[in-house]
Structures are given as structure tokens and as C-alpha cells.
Design an enzyme around this catalytic site. Structure first.
Site, mmCIF file in Angstrom:
data_model
loop_
_atom_site.group_PDB
_atom_site.id
_atom_site.type_symbol
_atom_site.label_atom_id
_atom_site.label_comp_id
_atom_site.label_asym_id
_atom_site.label_seq_id
_atom_site.Cartn_x
_atom_site.Cartn_y
_atom_site.Cartn_z
ATOM 1 N NE ARG A 147 20.460 -8.549 16.056
ATOM 2 C CZ ARG A 147 20.675 -8.035 16.656
ATOM 3 N NH1 ARG A 147 21.145 -8.846 18.063
ATOM 4 N NH2 ARG A 147 20.396 -6.220 17.135
ATOM 5 C CE1 TYR A 159 21.076 -5.832 22.278
ATOM 6 C CE2 TYR A 159 18.643 -6.900 20.355
ATOM 7 C CZ TYR A 159 20.455 -6.483 20.652
ATOM 8 O OH TYR A 159 21.063 -7.290 20.494
ATOM 9 C CG ASP A 211 18.942 -10.973 20.647
ATOM 10 O OD1 ASP A 211 18.233 -11.420 21.214
ATOM 11 O OD2 ASP A 211 20.119 -10.465 20.313
ATOM 12 C CG HIS A 213 18.464 -8.469 23.953
ATOM 13 N ND1 HIS A 213 18.906 -7.789 25.233
ATOM 14 C CD2 HIS A 213 20.284 -9.165 23.107
ATOM 15 C CE1 HIS A 213 19.961 -7.708 24.820
ATOM 16 N NE2 HIS A 213 20.741 -7.906 24.013
ATOM 17 C CD GLU A 237 20.518 -13.823 19.909
ATOM 18 O OE1 GLU A 237 21.177 -13.577 20.093
ATOM 19 O OE2 GLU A 237 20.558 -13.512 17.903
ATOM 20 C CD GLU A 263 23.889 -12.125 23.302
ATOM 21 O OE1 GLU A 263 23.209 -10.757 23.778
ATOM 22 O OE2 GLU A 263 23.417 -12.224 22.209
ATOM 23 N NE ARG A 284 23.370 -15.229 19.489
ATOM 24 C CZ ARG A 284 24.408 -14.303 18.595
ATOM 25 N NH1 ARG A 284 25.634 -14.929 17.983
ATOM 26 N NH2 ARG A 284 23.981 -13.356 19.349
ATOM 27 C CD GLU A 340 26.059 -10.895 16.786
ATOM 28 O OE1 GLU A 340 24.920 -9.812 17.442
ATOM 29 O OE2 GLU A 340 26.036 -11.734 17.491
ATOM 30 C CD1 TRP A 403 17.291 -3.380 27.782
ATOM 31 C CD2 TRP A 403 19.331 -4.691 27.394
ATOM 32 N NE1 TRP A 403 18.162 -2.213 26.086
ATOM 33 C CE2 TRP A 403 19.753 -3.314 26.251
ATOM 34 C CE3 TRP A 403 20.705 -5.209 27.106
ATOM 35 C CZ2 TRP A 403 21.023 -2.917 24.790
ATOM 36 C CZ3 TRP A 403 21.782 -4.978 26.094
ATOM 37 C CH2 TRP A 403 21.635 -3.720 25.425
#
Length: 403
Positions: A147, A159, A211, A213, A237, A263, A284, A340, A403
Site C-alpha cells: 500500500r 493520514y 487508501d 480513507h 480503498e 473497514e 474490508r 492487510e 479524516w
């Protein structure tokens, strides 16, 4: 075999973890993970005050019935605290059942579907040279899929970016969450140049992931996915907050970059439209946050009907207990995609003794009966809980942002 006792253990070997220990009347012990980053005490209280009293005397073998009892019986369903608590009970009971059978858990899930579990590692850098060095470091550690997270010019902290020479841990031990500044347009301009440089340096064969996020609107996510198509990502992601499942239709219409979502999801209901309409390519969720092995197996079987694969969430705020449970699922299911893997600190491994291994880019849960993780209570007592919070994000004008 009856549940004779249950204990909630909160320990902080480098970061906070919530572990449920269940003991049966014939002496078997099982462990489950209920860690909820930044809200650990809420999960611990839910377990200690509302769930543990319901467990004593129950048949430890009745895992499905216990799952339904805790989910339907509370009336107030879903949500991260509830589902983390249910997950802890579920994983602990599967740990006990597999120990009683004298087998590693994956054998009770149908046996191995592969010899190893492909894992991806995290590379990050505040600038391009630091990022390229980080990719090389992950390759040297054995990762074959990586990643990529990059700093953005003009943004001090974002992040996924660690300070040089330090492992990335976003949860800060502060009275209040740290506040970071975000600029979407700067990010969208910069990121394609990052992947162009990484591809030029490492070639076309290295699987690369990224990602977002949850920080983009659907049209911004579509724009980014399209811009990244020349660099052949393994996945993009959490490109947009997916609580609005229909929003992914717009993203899917505009890009062929594979999408991974979930996630922060807690149940299969969060995925219904996404899976049924094949708007994503990877789910995820973490075992710890989505109701345990019982719920995750059902989710994965549903996803498999639509050719959607798995990518279980595996950061360091999932304890080795939660990681191990996920690895047993990874090994057993047919529609596995990738796992991951952020290795925990030496302090964490002192508390959680594990049998899973990582070698040459692949994980394996090991052959120890159960999930293969035991908690050392004496070691855990050395690390007292410390409040820690994930950061929050604001736009340059002060507006609170994802975030």
C-alpha cells in the site's frame, strides 16, 4: 461444556487492546478481541456490564445460538460497540471449540483452500524519496504487495504518513484528538504523480494499493479512480464514505480501478447494495468489528456469490487475537483476495503470544489448536490503559471533514 467464567482485560502494550477471556467448566480458555480504537472503554463496559453476566452457564458449543442471543436479544442491534462485543464472544467460543477438537480453527471452517495468505504491507513517505525508500524497506521485509501513502505538498500531517524512522500509529495519547488540515484538490493533483513515480521505479508487476480513507465525494472518487487507471492499482480503498451505498454507482460508472470498501462497517447489511450490484471488488471488514467469525463467514459467502473477494482489515488496532481469527478465515474461504498486515510491536507480542507466521509475503495461522493466540496476564498487567484518540480532519476554512 459450560461457560464457567469470563474476564475483560484492558491492556496497553504500545496501544490499547480489549480482550475477552472465556473459561469453561472443563478448563478450556478462549480469547476474543473487542478493541475499538479510541472507544476502547465503551466496548469493555458493554462486555463487562451487559454481556458477561449473560454468558455464565451457557453451552460453550452453541456458538450460533449465542451469537443470535446477543444480537437479537439486546433489541438494540448493530453499531461498532455492540458488534465488537459480540465478535469477542464469538471468536473466544470458536477458539474453545477448536481447542476441544484438537484442531486449528481453519480446519473446522472446512480446511485450507490455499497454502498461504498473500499479505500487503504499508509504505509511506512525506515526500517521494522517503516513500520510495519505504517501498524498498517493505520489499526487504518480504512483502510482495504494498500500500502506498504519500504526503501532499502544503499539508503538514495527513493520514497514513509516519515520521521518518517511526512506525505509523495514528491514535495519539492526548487529552483531545489531534487536528489535521486537509485539501482535496491538492491531493487529487498530487497523487497520480506519486503513482507514476512508483511505477517508474518498481515496474508493472508489483501490486500497489492506496487508501483514500473516506475523504472524497463520489465524483471526486470517480475522478481519482480514472486518473489512476494507467498505474494498474490492485485496489483503491474507501474512496468515499460508503454509508450511502448508492453513491458507489457513480464511482463504478466512471472507473475500472478496483474498489475496496468496509473497514468501518459492522454488519452484512452495510454491504447489501454494494455486493448485490457488484459496485465493489473487495470487502474490508475486520473480524473484531463485524460480529466475529460467524458473521464474517456469512458475509464472505454472500460476497462470493457476486465474485466479490475479501481484504480483511488488519492494522495494529486489531489485536493479534483478532488478526489470528481473520487468518483462519482467509485460509479456509474460497473467495480470498488479500490480507492487510501491520506487524505489532515487541511489547504487544510479549502480551499476545501467537502461532501465526509471516514469510516471503505470505501469512499462515499455524497448526496450534484453536486460533493460536494466548494472552499472558502477567505481561498484560504491566501496561495500563492510557486514553488515546484518532485525529480529526478540518478543511483549510475550519470545516470538519472526514479524516
Amino acid at each position: 461444556m459450560r461457560i464457567a467464567g469470563a474476564d475483560v482485560i484492558v491492556t496497553s502494550p504500545g496501544r490499547n487492546f480489549v480482550t475477552l477471556e472465556i473459561t469453561t467448566d472443563d478448563g478450556l480458555v478462549g480469547y476474543g478481541d473487542a478493541t475499538l480504537n479510541g472507544r476502547e472503554l465503551a466496548a469493555a463496559s458493554y462486555l463487562r456490564d451487559h454481556v458477561v453476566p449473560l454468558l455464565i452457564g451457557r453451552d460453550a458449543h452453541k456458538i450460533e445460538d449465542t451469537w443470535q442471543y446477543l444480537y437479537r436479544g439486546a433489541y438494540w442491534r448493530r453499531g461498532p460497540v455492540t458488534m465488537a462485543a459480540i465478535a469477542a464472544v464469538d471468536v473466544a467460543l470458536w477458539d474453545i471449540k477448536a481447542k476441544a477438537a484438537g484442531m486449528p480453527l481453519y480446519q473446522l471452517l472446512g480446511g485450507a483452500s490455499r497454502t498461504g495468505i498473500r499479505a500487503y504491507g504499508h509504505a509511506s513517505g512525506r515526500d517521494l524519496p522517503e516513500l520510495l525508500d519505504s517501498v524498498r524497506a517493505r520489499q526487504a521485509e518480504g512483502f510482495r504487495s504494498i500500500r502506498v501513502q504519500s504526503g501532499v505538498p502544503g499539508l503538514e500531517t495527513i493520514y497514513g504518513i509516519s515520521a521518518r524512522g517511526k512506525d505509523y500509529e495514528p491514535a495519539g495519547r492526548h487529552p483531545l484528538p489531534n487536528e489535521e488540515t486537509w485539501d482535496t484538490r491538492a491531493y487529487l493533483r498530487h497523487l497520480p504523480t506519486v503513482f507514476e513515480a512508483v511505477r517508474n521505479e518498481f515496474g508493472p508487476e508489483l501490486p500497489l494499493l492506496h487508501d483514500c480513507h473516506h475523504r472524497l465525494t463520489p465524483i471526486q472518487a470517480a475522478k481519482l479512480g480514472k486518473a489512476l487507471e494507467p498505474y494498474d492499482l490492485f485496489w483503491l480503498e474507501d474512496c468515499t464514505p460508503a454509508e450511502n451505498q448508492e453513491a458507489l454507482r457513480l464511482v463504478r460508472e466512471h472507473t475500472t480501478t478496483p474498489l475496496a470498501i468496509g473497514e468501518v462497517f459492522n454488519t452484512a447489511f452495510d454491504y447489501q447494495t454494494l455486493i448485490r450490484e457488484q459496485l465493489i471488488d473487495y470487502v474490508r471488514s475486520a473480524v473484531t468489528h463485524t460480529g466475529g467469525v460467524t458473521a464474517m463467514r456469512k458475509l464472505f459467502d454472500y460476497a462470493g456469490l457476486y465474485q466479490v473477494k475479501t481484504g480483511i482489515h488488519g492494522p495494529t488496532d486489531i489485536s493479534p487475537v483478532g488478526m489470528a481469527a481473520g487468518l483462519h478465515l482467509d485460509l479456509a474461504i474460497h473467495n480470498f483476495g488479500i490480507q492487510e498486515f501491520m506487524p505489532h510491536s515487541a511489547e504487544t507480542y510479549e502480551v499476545f503470544r501467537r502461532s501465526y507466521t509471516f514469510e516471503d509475503g505470505y501469512l499462515h495461522p499455524g497448526e496450534t489448536p484453536g486460533i493460536g493466540v494466548e494472552l499472558d496476564k502477567k505481561a498484560a498487567e504491566k501496561f495500563e490503559y492510557e486514553p488515546a484518540y484518532l485525529p480529526v480532519n478540518r478543511l483549510r476554512d475550519g470545516t470538519l471533514h472526514d479524516w
